[in-house]
Every structure is written in structure tokens, then in C-alpha cells.
Design a protein around this motif. Structure first.
Motif, PDB file in Angstrom:
ATOM      1  N   LYS A 111       0.778  -1.185   0.048  1.00 46.35           N
ATOM      2  CA  LYS A 111       0.054  -0.079   0.005  1.00 46.35           C
ATOM      3  C   LYS A 111       0.861   1.097   0.025  1.00 46.35           C
ATOM      4  CE  LYS A 111      -4.517   1.485   1.998  1.00 46.35           C
ATOM      5  NZ  LYS A 111      -5.281   0.955   0.859  1.00 46.35           N
ATOM      6  N   TYR A 112       0.494   2.355  -0.583  1.00 47.60           N
ATOM      7  CA  TYR A 112       1.260   3.580  -0.780  1.00 47.60           C
ATOM      8  C   TYR A 112       2.634   3.239  -1.453  1.00 47.60           C
ATOM      9  CZ  TYR A 112      -2.534   4.729   2.568  1.00 47.60           C
ATOM     10  OH  TYR A 112      -3.512   4.820   3.138  1.00 47.60           O
ATOM     11  N   GLY A 113       2.653   2.279  -2.158  1.00 43.70           N
ATOM     12  CA  GLY A 113       4.013   2.091  -2.855  1.00 43.70           C
ATOM     13  C   GLY A 113       5.128   1.380  -2.020  1.00 43.70           C
ATOM     14  N   PHE A 114       4.525   0.861  -0.818  1.00 45.94           N
ATOM     15  CA  PHE A 114       5.554  -0.013   0.220  1.00 45.94           C
ATOM     16  C   PHE A 114       4.990  -1.170   0.613  1.00 45.94           C
ATOM     17  CE2 PHE A 114       6.955   4.522   0.453  1.00 45.94           C
ATOM     18  CZ  PHE A 114       8.393   4.536   0.657  1.00 45.94           C
ATOM     19  N   ILE A 115       5.881  -2.009   0.885  1.00 49.43           N
ATOM     20  CA  ILE A 115       5.505  -3.317   1.640  1.00 49.43           C
ATOM     21  C   ILE A 115       5.515  -3.199   3.276  1.00 49.43           C
ATOM     22  CG2 ILE A 115       6.350  -5.609   1.850  1.00 49.43           C
ATOM     23  CD1 ILE A 115       7.750  -5.573  -0.995  1.00 49.43           C
ATOM     24  N   TRP A 116       4.162  -3.743   3.440  1.00 48.49           N
ATOM     25  CA  TRP A 116       4.187  -3.559   5.025  1.00 48.49           C
ATOM     26  C   TRP A 116       3.955  -4.936   5.590  1.00 48.49           C
ATOM     27  CZ3 TRP A 116       3.256   1.743   7.199  1.00 48.49           C
ATOM     28  CH2 TRP A 116       2.899   2.478   5.848  1.00 48.49           C
ATOM     29  N   VAL A 117       4.647  -5.107   6.773  1.00 49.49           N
ATOM     30  CA  VAL A 117       4.631  -6.279   7.598  1.00 49.49           C
ATOM     31  C   VAL A 117       3.984  -6.346   8.895  1.00 49.49           C
ATOM     32  CG1 VAL A 117       6.774  -6.238   8.393  1.00 49.49           C
ATOM     33  CG2 VAL A 117       5.811  -8.468   8.020  1.00 49.49           C
ATOM     34  N   TYR A 118       3.216  -7.190   9.305  1.00 48.98           N
ATOM     35  CA  TYR A 118       2.458  -7.317  10.484  1.00 48.98           C
ATOM     36  C   TYR A 118       3.050  -8.301  11.482  1.00 48.98           C
ATOM     37  CZ  TYR A 118      -1.385  -6.817  13.859  1.00 48.98           C
ATOM     38  OH  TYR A 118      -2.310  -7.041  14.798  1.00 48.98           O
ATOM     39  N   PRO A 119       3.518  -8.341  12.732  1.00 44.71           N
ATOM     40  CA  PRO A 119       4.021  -9.492  13.528  1.00 44.71           C
ATOM     41  C   PRO A 119       3.214 -10.447  13.957  1.00 44.71           C
ATOM     42  CG  PRO A 119       3.619  -7.395  14.615  1.00 44.71           C
ATOM     43  CD  PRO A 119       3.219  -6.982  13.367  1.00 44.71           C
ATOM     44  N   ASN A 120       2.639 -11.133  12.950  1.00 48.18           N
ATOM     45  CA  ASN A 120       1.370 -12.219  13.096  1.00 48.18           C
ATOM     46  C   ASN A 120       1.328 -12.779  12.045  1.00 48.18           C
ATOM     47  OD1 ASN A 120       0.248 -14.081  14.673  1.00 48.18           O
ATOM     48  ND2 ASN A 120      -0.979 -12.631  15.680  1.00 48.18           N
ATOM     49  N   THR A 121       0.828 -13.811  11.876  1.00 50.46           N
ATOM     50  CA  THR A 121       0.542 -14.697  10.733  1.00 50.46           C
ATOM     51  C   THR A 121      -0.736 -14.013   9.966  1.00 50.46           C
ATOM     52  OG1 THR A 121       1.169 -16.842  11.706  1.00 50.46           O
ATOM     53  CG2 THR A 121      -0.087 -16.953   9.510  1.00 50.46           C
ATOM     54  N   VAL A 122      -1.722 -13.405  10.653  1.00 51.07           N
ATOM     55  CA  VAL A 122      -2.937 -12.841  10.139  1.00 51.07           C
ATOM     56  C   VAL A 122      -3.033 -11.717  10.916  1.00 51.07           C
ATOM     57  CG1 VAL A 122      -5.433 -12.918   9.862  1.00 51.07           C
ATOM     58  CG2 VAL A 122      -3.898 -15.160   9.728  1.00 51.07           C
ATOM     59  N   ALA A 123      -3.475 -10.480  10.199  1.00 48.10           N
ATOM     60  CA  ALA A 123      -3.387  -9.224  10.641  1.00 48.10           C
ATOM     61  C   ALA A 123      -5.150  -8.991  10.736  1.00 48.10           C
ATOM     62  CB  ALA A 123      -2.949  -8.128   9.741  1.00 48.10           C
ATOM     63  N   PRO A 124      -5.532  -8.331  12.010  1.00 49.98           N
ATOM     64  CA  PRO A 124      -7.073  -8.393  11.786  1.00 49.98           C
ATOM     65  C   PRO A 124      -7.550  -7.092  11.119  1.00 49.98           C
ATOM     66  CG  PRO A 124      -5.766  -7.337  13.820  1.00 49.98           C
ATOM     67  CD  PRO A 124      -4.727  -8.043  13.012  1.00 49.98           C
ATOM     68  N   THR A 125      -6.643  -6.243  10.728  1.00 50.74           N
ATOM     69  CA  THR A 125      -7.068  -4.995   9.997  1.00 50.74           C
ATOM     70  C   THR A 125      -5.993  -4.639   8.902  1.00 50.74           C
ATOM     71  OG1 THR A 125      -5.944  -3.298  11.481  1.00 50.74           O
ATOM     72  CG2 THR A 125      -8.139  -4.058  11.968  1.00 50.74           C
ATOM     73  N   ALA A 126      -6.254  -4.052   8.002  1.00 52.31           N
ATOM     74  CA  ALA A 126      -5.512  -3.716   6.831  1.00 52.31           C
ATOM     75  C   ALA A 126      -4.642  -2.227   7.102  1.00 52.31           C
ATOM     76  CB  ALA A 126      -6.250  -3.193   5.691  1.00 52.31           C
ATOM     77  N   VAL A 127      -3.733  -2.089   6.342  1.00 51.77           N
ATOM     78  CA  VAL A 127      -2.968  -0.716   6.587  1.00 51.77           C
ATOM     79  C   VAL A 127      -3.870   0.431   6.574  1.00 51.77           C
ATOM     80  CG1 VAL A 127      -1.310   0.735   5.508  1.00 51.77           C
ATOM     81  CG2 VAL A 127      -0.873  -1.708   5.637  1.00 51.77           C
ATOM     82  N   ALA A 128      -3.787   1.430   7.470  1.00 52.82           N
ATOM     83  CA  ALA A 128      -4.843   2.370   7.754  1.00 52.82           C
ATOM     84  C   ALA A 128      -4.898   3.310   6.439  1.00 52.82           C
ATOM     85  CB  ALA A 128      -4.413   3.171   8.855  1.00 52.82           C
TER      86      ALA A 128
END
Length: 374
Positions: A111-128
């Protein structure tokens, strides 16, 4: 409750920016140090980005020096192959996959031209996101990243520190606060009238109108979404993101900050001109203030011991951060609650209809603290 605010040892669950999407083309792999963790990012043949703990469970080689094989990453050392869920799928020297031949996988989003990572296998929400920009094609420009010599929770306070708008930036605006929280996201909106006591203030009123507002949306204590030029005339709203993450190396504790300018794409030649003009104005607004802010946040030992009623947004933000959820990336057992970290930490009562939250400290010098904050 745990002490999360301004704590270098605790990494809250949230979306952390890793690198630009263009830096990981199809069938490539690279490792990054993110919040004290070594993470390998690879893009498979299908174009999807995946993230795993970087060190191979066989002998600990960094998978970032390996290669992509289809939609799997293959270790350079003994050629073990892992899928996007972290499970080993192939060991060239034998058919049997032993127990424990797996890695922690992490949710990713582009998103926004970048790769984002969440410190869990599944993220409860998307990038804001910005509410006003949802569903629109976006024009995005990333500025050069920078570092600050304090915790990112402290850096993020800048957007809601009402006093410093006049004391540091000399902005002639009296502001009232409203806030709304939904889960791990909190919105601060500050609005009010331009003052009318000198030529600069009168010029601002003439150009922009009598009122001004801006909002800060904080997500997970690591992402700030700033909307400027609300309630003004002539200039459309300006949008900017600040992506934060701790950057500790060789004993130095700093914050990595990636500024990103965003606006809605507009069709046609005139639309292209307007789009890039708004991105330029956003960048101009940011650069007009960041040097003065940098002097503060590179030279601060933050304390909450003497907050005033006008600091209510800061107190509310501290309480919000301490309500976030620690992730597995935290470096040590969570500390016990201290007197400044408890969940019932008092927030100065500034939100009554009768009392304005103003940016001038002189106008608040006689304000009394509420009984629970005395």
C-alpha cells in the motif's frame, strides 16, 4: 497493564513499513532488520509478496542470500525450500521433512507504494487509510526517510501538541479538540478560528477564511495519517503519512520515519497539474515545520510528570498506546505497570463544551487541573 509507551523493549502489534514495493521485483528475495527482527521478504512467480523469519531452521543461514523458486524461497546453503506459510516443502538430500522444519510467517500488504509487515501470521485489519480517499486511485510520492533520536511514540506526539503550534511554529490558530477511538485506531481533530490581532493573522483569514482544522489518525502506535487544510477555502485537503519503526543498532536507539505524500489522482492534463500541485503543497507544508520539530525530538528526555490541562491530547495518546497489544517481537518479558503507565492514568479534562483547547500557553496559564490530575 503493561508499559508500552516509550518502551524500547516492547513492539506493539501493527503494520510496520519495510521497503518500497519496487525494491522487491518478481522472483527476488531480500532480508531486512525490522523492529529488532531479521525478516526475509520475497516475491514469488505469482507476484505475491511473502514474509518469514529470515534464518533457516536447518543451520541458521539468512534466506535473504538465497533465491526464489516458483512461489517458495530456497536457502543458499543446503537448498531447503519454504513456502509463504513458513513450511519447508523440499529438502534435496532426503524425502522426509522433519518436525520443526518451519519458520514463522507474517502477514504482508502492499500500500502507498511500500511493503508492510504485521508481526503475526494474520492481521486483524488492513493498513490504515484516509476516509476521504477510500475507493480512489491515489498519487503517492515518498520523501527521503529520516531518523530521530527518541522513541517513535514521542515523535508521534508532535501532531497533537497544541502548545507548540504557537510557541515553536508561531501559527496563529486557537484550536478545539475532538477525538474518536475505534480499536487500535484513534482520530484527533483540532479545529478553530484564525486569530485577528496582527497583519499575519488577518492575511491568513483573508486567504483561507476564518476557520482552520487538521486531523491526525494514529494506527497501532506506528502510523500517523495527517489531513491538513480542513475547513478552509480555496485549497483542497492535503494528506500525508508518517510511517514509524524503532531502529536500534550498536546500542543507539533511534526512530526511522518514512514521510509519504498522498492525494487523489485527477483525470486529464489539468488534473495532472492539480494532483502534482497538491503533492508539492503537502511537501512544502511539511518542510516548513520539520526543521524546528527535529531540534526538539533530537534533544528530548520525555516526561509526563508535569502535563497541563492543554496537554490533554498527549495524555489521551499515552493512554491509547498503553492499551495496544504487545507482539512476539518484544525483546523481553513485559514489565510491571508503573505509576505513569497504568490504564487508569488520568487525562486532563479539557473536552467540556464550555472550555476551549487553545494553542497559546498564555491563554491557559490560569487554567486549573482537574482534581484527579492535581
Amino acid at each position: 497493564m503493561t508499559a508500552i509507551f516509550n518502551n524500547w523493549d516492547i513492539v506493539a502489534k501493527g503494520w510496520y513499513l519495510v521497503t518500497a514495493s519496487k525494491d522487491i521485483p518478481k522472483e527476488s528475495v531480500k532480508s531486512f532488520d525490522i523492529c529488532g527482527q531479521r525478516i526475509v521478504i520475497f516475491r514469488g512467480q505469482d507476484g505475491k509478496v511473502r514474509a518469514l523469519d529470515a534464518y533457516c531452521p536447518h543451520m541458521g543461514t539468512d534466506l535473504g542470500i538465497g533465491s526464489v523458486d516458483g512461489d517458495q524461497v530456497r536457502c543458499f546453503f543446503h537448498h531447503w525450500a519454504f513456502d509463504g506459510e513458513g513450511d519447508c516443502q523440499d529438502i534435496p538430500c532426503q524425502d522426509h521433512i522433519p518436525a520443526g522444519a518451519a519458520l514463522q510467517a507474517y502477514a504482508t500488504e502492499e500500500k502507498y507504494g511500500f511493503i508492510w509487515v504485521y508481526p503475526n501470521t494474520v492481521a486483524p485489519t488492513a493498513v490504515a487509510e484516509f476516509d476521504e480517499l477510500k475507493g480512489h486511485e491515489l498519487a503517492v510520492v515518498a520523501d527521503s526517510p529520516l531518523t530521530r533520536k527518541c522513541h517513535h511514540h514521542i515523535c508521534m506526539i508532535n501532531g497533537i501538541d497544541v502548545q507548540h503550534l504557537q510557541t515553536v511554529h508561531h501559527l496563529p490558530v486557537n484550536l478545539e479538540l475532538s477525538l474518536q477511538q475505534a480499536g487500535e485506531q484513534i482520530d484527533f481533530t483540532l479545529s478553530g478560528e484564525f486569530l485577528n490581532t496582527n497583519w499575519r493573522e488577518r492575511l491568513g483569514r483573508t486567504i483561507l477564511g476564518p476557520r482552520y482544522a487538521y486531523s491526525m489518525r494514529y494506527a497501532h502506535g506506528c502510523l500517523g495519517l495527517l489531513t491538513m487544510m480542513k475547513e478552509v477555502r480555496w485549497i483542497p485537503q492535503l494528506y500525508m503519512l508518517y510511517a514509524y519503526r524503532p531502529a536500534c543498532s550498536d546500542g543507539a536507539k533511534e526512530t526511522f520515519i518514512q514521510p509519504i505524500y498522498v492525494t487523489k489522482k485527477r483525470p486529464g492534463l489539468l488534473g495532472w497539474v492539480m494532483t502534482h500541485l497538491l503533492l508539492w503543497l503537502t511537501r512544502l507544508s511539511y518542510y516548513a515545520l520539520r526543521g524546528e520539530d527535529g531540534m526538539i525530538y533530537d534533544n528530548i528526555r520525555f516526561s509526563t510528570e508535569r502535563l497541563l490541562p492543554v496537554d490533554a491530547p498527549i495524555a489521551r495518546y499515552v493512554k491509547y498506546v498503553n492499551g495496544l497489544v504487545p507482539s512476539s517481537w518484544s525483546r523481553r518479558p513485559l514489565p510491571k505497570t508503573s505509576s505513569t503507565d497504568r490504564d487508569d492514568w488520568p487525562v486532563p479534562s479539557l473536552l467540556s463544551k464550555e472550555q476551549k483547547l487553545v494553542s497559546s500557553p498564555t491563554q491557559n496559564k490560569n487554567a486549573e487541573l482537574p482534581p484527579e490530575y492535581s
